[in-house]
Scaffold this motif. Structure first.
Motif, PDB file in Angstrom:
ATOM      1  N   ARG A  60     -26.909 -35.343 -20.316  1.00  0.00           N
ATOM      2  CA  ARG A  60     -25.494 -35.227 -20.647  1.00  0.00           C
ATOM      3  C   ARG A  60     -25.045 -36.592 -21.130  1.00  0.00           C
ATOM      4  O   ARG A  60     -25.232 -37.576 -20.415  1.00  0.00           O
ATOM      5  CB  ARG A  60     -24.672 -34.856 -19.407  1.00  0.00           C
ATOM      6  N   VAL A  69     -29.985 -35.848 -16.505  1.00  0.00           N
ATOM      7  CA  VAL A  69     -29.386 -35.141 -15.377  1.00  0.00           C
ATOM      8  C   VAL A  69     -30.461 -34.368 -14.608  1.00  0.00           C
ATOM      9  O   VAL A  69     -30.420 -34.256 -13.387  1.00  0.00           O
ATOM     10  CB  VAL A  69     -28.294 -34.174 -15.888  1.00  0.00           C
ATOM     11  N   ASN A  72     -23.723 -31.757  -4.854  1.00  0.00           N
ATOM     12  CA  ASN A  72     -22.871 -31.965  -6.038  1.00  0.00           C
ATOM     13  C   ASN A  72     -23.560 -32.917  -7.009  1.00  0.00           C
ATOM     14  O   ASN A  72     -24.137 -33.922  -6.593  1.00  0.00           O
ATOM     15  CB  ASN A  72     -21.532 -32.582  -5.634  1.00  0.00           C
ATOM     16  N   GLY A  73     -23.503 -32.574  -8.279  1.00  0.00           N
ATOM     17  CA  GLY A  73     -24.098 -33.429  -9.300  1.00  0.00           C
ATOM     18  C   GLY A  73     -25.607 -33.277  -9.434  1.00  0.00           C
ATOM     19  O   GLY A  73     -26.245 -34.026 -10.167  1.00  0.00           O
ATOM     20  N   ALA A  74     -26.187 -32.278  -8.744  1.00  0.00           N
ATOM     21  CA  ALA A  74     -27.646 -32.092  -8.757  1.00  0.00           C
ATOM     22  C   ALA A  74     -28.162 -31.592 -10.101  1.00  0.00           C
ATOM     23  O   ALA A  74     -29.362 -31.659 -10.376  1.00  0.00           O
ATOM     24  CB  ALA A  74     -28.053 -31.117  -7.653  1.00  0.00           C
ATOM     25  N   GLY A  75     -27.269 -31.056 -10.929  1.00  0.00           N
ATOM     26  CA  GLY A  75     -27.683 -30.555 -12.236  1.00  0.00           C
ATOM     27  C   GLY A  75     -27.691 -29.040 -12.339  1.00  0.00           C
ATOM     28  O   GLY A  75     -28.220 -28.481 -13.305  1.00  0.00           O
ATOM     29  N   LYS A  76     -27.061 -28.358 -11.393  1.00  0.00           N
ATOM     30  CA  LYS A  76     -27.118 -26.892 -11.355  1.00  0.00           C
ATOM     31  C   LYS A  76     -26.428 -26.265 -12.574  1.00  0.00           C
ATOM     32  O   LYS A  76     -27.010 -25.418 -13.251  1.00  0.00           O
ATOM     33  CB  LYS A  76     -26.462 -26.385 -10.051  1.00  0.00           C
ATOM     34  N   SER A  77     -25.181 -26.691 -12.823  1.00  0.00           N
ATOM     35  CA  SER A  77     -24.444 -26.113 -13.962  1.00  0.00           C
ATOM     36  C   SER A  77     -25.099 -26.506 -15.279  1.00  0.00           C
ATOM     37  O   SER A  77     -25.129 -25.716 -16.235  1.00  0.00           O
ATOM     38  CB  SER A  77     -22.992 -26.595 -13.962  1.00  0.00           C
ATOM     39  N   THR A  78     -25.619 -27.718 -15.319  1.00  0.00           N
ATOM     40  CA  THR A  78     -26.296 -28.178 -16.541  1.00  0.00           C
ATOM     41  C   THR A  78     -27.517 -27.300 -16.826  1.00  0.00           C
ATOM     42  O   THR A  78     -27.765 -26.907 -17.966  1.00  0.00           O
ATOM     43  CB  THR A  78     -26.715 -29.659 -16.369  1.00  0.00           C
ATOM     44  N   ARG A  80     -27.402 -39.413 -20.691  1.00  0.00           N
ATOM     45  CA  ARG A  80     -27.882 -39.719 -19.343  1.00  0.00           C
ATOM     46  C   ARG A  80     -28.705 -38.534 -18.817  1.00  0.00           C
ATOM     47  O   ARG A  80     -28.283 -37.376 -18.933  1.00  0.00           O
ATOM     48  CB  ARG A  80     -26.688 -39.954 -18.415  1.00  0.00           C
ATOM     49  N   HIS A 100     -23.247 -22.289  -3.374  1.00  0.00           N
ATOM     50  CA  HIS A 100     -23.158 -23.384  -2.403  1.00  0.00           C
ATOM     51  C   HIS A 100     -23.383 -22.907  -0.972  1.00  0.00           C
ATOM     52  O   HIS A 100     -23.785 -23.678  -0.121  1.00  0.00           O
ATOM     53  CB  HIS A 100     -21.790 -24.077  -2.502  1.00  0.00           C
TER      54      HIS A 100
HETATM   55  N1  LIG Z   1     -20.032 -31.429 -20.022  1.00  0.00           N
HETATM   56  C1  LIG Z   1     -20.464 -32.570 -19.471  1.00  0.00           C
HETATM   57  N2  LIG Z   1     -20.346 -33.743 -20.123  1.00  0.00           N
HETATM   58  C2  LIG Z   1     -20.776 -34.887 -19.567  1.00  0.00           C
HETATM   59  N3  LIG Z   1     -21.380 -34.977 -18.359  1.00  0.00           N
HETATM   60  C3  LIG Z   1     -21.515 -33.862 -17.668  1.00  0.00           C
HETATM   61  C4  LIG Z   1     -21.081 -32.582 -18.173  1.00  0.00           C
HETATM   62  N4  LIG Z   1     -21.359 -31.643 -17.255  1.00  0.00           N
HETATM   63  C5  LIG Z   1     -21.953 -32.283 -16.231  1.00  0.00           C
HETATM   64  N5  LIG Z   1     -22.052 -33.607 -16.480  1.00  0.00           N
HETATM   65  C6  LIG Z   1     -22.648 -34.597 -15.573  1.00  0.00           C
HETATM   66  O1  LIG Z   1     -23.974 -34.176 -15.297  1.00  0.00           O
HETATM   67  C7  LIG Z   1     -24.287 -34.380 -13.913  1.00  0.00           C
HETATM   68  C8  LIG Z   1     -24.711 -33.039 -13.305  1.00  0.00           C
HETATM   69  O2  LIG Z   1     -23.571 -32.186 -13.309  1.00  0.00           O
HETATM   70  P1  LIG Z   1     -23.659 -30.638 -13.005  1.00  0.00           P
HETATM   71  O3  LIG Z   1     -22.277 -30.081 -13.203  1.00  0.00           O
HETATM   72  O4  LIG Z   1     -24.763 -30.016 -13.766  1.00  0.00           O
HETATM   73  O5  LIG Z   1     -24.054 -30.649 -11.462  1.00  0.00           O
HETATM   74  P2  LIG Z   1     -23.874 -29.517 -10.378  1.00  0.00           P
HETATM   75  O6  LIG Z   1     -25.108 -29.542  -9.557  1.00  0.00           O
HETATM   76  O7  LIG Z   1     -23.529 -28.221 -11.020  1.00  0.00           O
HETATM   77  O8  LIG Z   1     -22.653 -30.076  -9.528  1.00  0.00           O
HETATM   78  P3  LIG Z   1     -21.469 -29.322  -8.724  1.00  0.00           P
HETATM   79  O9  LIG Z   1     -22.100 -28.676  -7.532  1.00  0.00           O
HETATM   80  O10 LIG Z   1     -20.571 -30.442  -8.350  1.00  0.00           O
HETATM   81  O11 LIG Z   1     -20.846 -28.335  -9.674  1.00  0.00           O
HETATM   82  C9  LIG Z   1     -23.057 -34.981 -13.266  1.00  0.00           C
HETATM   83  O12 LIG Z   1     -23.232 -36.374 -13.194  1.00  0.00           O
HETATM   84  C10 LIG Z   1     -21.941 -34.628 -14.235  1.00  0.00           C
HETATM   85  O13 LIG Z   1     -20.940 -35.615 -14.212  1.00  0.00           O
END
Ligand SMILES: Nc1ncnc2c1ncn2[C@@H]1O[C@H](COP(=O)(O)OP(=O)(O)OP(=O)(O)O)[C@@H](O)[C@H]1O
Length: 240
Positions: free
Chosen positions: A11, A16, A36-42, A14, A186
């Protein structure tokens, strides 16, 4: 059906998520978990094809029908639409431009609304729905999309318990129909109870396999879960 080969996701330059390889067993329910921030949504965005891997490959079976439900906060709830109109969007691949719904398609919309318990709310404007009703509506749209592979990002966040239970039951029916479902969650108690597989992330795959193997103290600790807090969390829902 869908395979990851050394996938690395970034992202804004960086990294992820790195070194992710594996496949989702067809007909499985996989929970994607991690702090949180583990990369799940990504990861879900990448699986959906919205985020190309920085390196590695995501291989999809040709013609695989996929559906992706992003986090609810990412969706605009203020469109001037009624519930049945949003659900009917699930049929768009079958609709020609400017063509209305056939009688059979209107029946399909009504059946999907009925399946998620919203039959009475078909003509409600979107703005009037509770979070639970809104998510039920989106699941009705998913029913009409008839996807073989479904990606759901935190579908039960901020939702009432009856809606959560009804939609968890719908996931089981999808599994019984042979569909493959990947869901960011979660609540580890929900994962233990309702899912066959789990993918535990913390910038990489800490563990990926049957839930009984992944939800163990060692991998959870490696992913950064605080176990005393985790136990309190896991037991929630089992106490009177
Ligand atoms: N659209 C985006 N643009 C820039 N950075 C992003 C974007 N989406 C996520 N990130 C960054 O990528 C990293 C992983 O985020 P992500 O949302 O995938 O984690 P997550 O495991 O789904 O977290 P959460 O449980 O908090 O939703 C984080 O550091 C976040 O700030």
């Amino acid at each position: 059906m869908l395979q990851l080969e050394n996938v690395c996701l970034q992202r804004e330059g960086r990294t992820v998520l790195r070194d992710l390889s594996g496949r989702f067993p067809p007909g499985s329910l996989t929970a994607v978990i991690g702090p949180n921030g583990a990369g799940k949504s990504t990861l879900l965005a990448a699986l959906a094809g919205d985020l190309p891997p920085a390196s590695g490959r995501i291989v999809r079976a040709p013609g695989l029908r996929m559906a992706y439900l992003p986090q609810i906060s990412a969706l605009d709830r203020h469109f001037p639409l009624q519930v049945h109109e949003v659900v009917a969007l699930g049929l768009w691949p079958q609709l020609g431009p400017w063509r209305g719904l056939s009688r059979a398609q209107r029946d399909q919309v009504q059946a999907a609304l009925h399946e998620v318990g919203l039959a009475e709310l078909a003509r409600q404007p979107l703005q009037t729905l509770s979070t639970g009703q809104f998510q039920r509506m989106l699941f009705a749209r998913l029913i009409l999309q008839d996807a073989q592979f479904l990606l759901l990002d935190e579908p039960f966040a901020a939702m009432d318990e009856p809606s959560t239970q009804d939609l968890l039951a719908l996931l089981q029916r999808w599994r019984d129909q042979g569909r493959t479902v990947v869901t960011v969650l979660h609540d580890l108690a929900q994962v233990r109870e309702h899912f066959s597989h789990a993918l535990l992330l913390a910038g990489h795959a800490v563990a990926w396999g049957p839930v009984t193997e992944v939800l163990q103290p060692a991998p959870l600790q490696r992913a950064g879960y605080l176990l005393p807090a985790l136990h309190a969390h896991t037991l929630r829902g089992h106490c009177a």
